[in-house]
Design an enzyme around this catalytic site. Structure first.
Site, short mmCIF file in Angstrom:
data_model
loop_
_atom_site.label_atom_id
_atom_site.label_comp_id
_atom_site.label_asym_id
_atom_site.label_seq_id
_atom_site.Cartn_x
_atom_site.Cartn_y
_atom_site.Cartn_z
N GLN A 185 60.65 115.17 103.53
CA GLN A 185 60.55 113.73 103.74
C GLN A 185 61.94 113.10 103.57
O GLN A 185 62.77 113.59 102.81
CB GLN A 185 59.58 113.08 102.73
CG GLN A 185 58.16 113.51 102.90
CD GLN A 185 57.82 114.72 102.03
OE1 GLN A 185 58.68 115.50 101.67
NE2 GLN A 185 56.56 114.87 101.71
N GLU A 186 62.15 112.01 104.25
CA GLU A 186 63.46 111.35 104.24
C GLU A 186 63.95 111.10 102.82
O GLU A 186 65.11 111.32 102.49
CB GLU A 186 63.40 110.04 105.02
CG GLU A 186 64.75 109.37 105.15
CD GLU A 186 64.71 108.12 106.02
OE1 GLU A 186 65.79 107.55 106.23
OE2 GLU A 186 63.62 107.74 106.49
#
Length: 179
Positions: free
Chosen positions: A70-71
């Site tokens: 995830q970012e």
């Protein structure tokens, strides 16, 4: 003399090689890890932090760290880089919009001091999906041919069926003894 050689050989053959499995969220990293481990599909949820498993191929031990993509987690990937010999970058072959982000993350990793000797295996995952990009298209987009200071290989695969995964592991195994 033969006993000494055998002990030395077993020491070197059983050496553990650290691998990090990275890629954007939903690329298939955890599915690939558990295909390696159990040869079956495991229901997964987004990885927060990491999963770690030991995979043994032909007396070669790989300690594989599957790191959340995830970012918000990507900035912490570098905490896993120390002593890494292999990077497995998993690319979702259907995610054309975010391929630019995968490319940015790849080159950010390759520039990191702790990864200067790491070999790179790129899995072009989800090859079973309609309208997916081929490994050749992904290679061209990621400009892999410009990577001169790291050994690299791109492999088409499907994490759900396991197709292509053994070929990727074989490539890593053939390089593990050279490191």
């Amino acid at each position: 003399m033969g006993l000494i050689f055998a002990k030395l050989w077993s020491f070197f053959c059983n050496q553990e090689h650290k691998v990090i499995i990275v890629g954007l969220d939903n690329a298939g990293k955890t599915t690939i890890l558990y295909q390696f481990l159990m040869n079956e599909v495991v229901h997964t949820s987004p990885t927060i932090g990491s999963n770690v498993e030991e995979i043994v191929v032909k007396n070669t031990h790989f300690l594989m760290w599957d790191i959340g993509g995830q970012e918000s987690l990507r900035s912490s990937w570098n905490t896993y880089y120390s002593n890494t010999e292999f990077i497995i970058l998993v690319v979702d072959s259907t995610d054309r919009e975010r391929l630019v982000i995968s490319k940015e993350e790849l080159y950010r990793m390759l520039a990191h001091e702790d990864l200067r000797k790491a070999a790179v295996l790129i899995f072009a995952n989800k090859q079973d999906m309609k309208d997916c990009m081929s490994a050749a298209e992904i290679s061209k987009y990621l400009t892999l041919s410009s990577i001169k200071d790291h050994q690299w290989h791109i492999q088409s695969c499907c994490a759900l069926t396991g197709e292509g995964l053994c070929q990727g592991l074989e490539w890593m195994t053939s390089r593990a003894g050279l490191r």
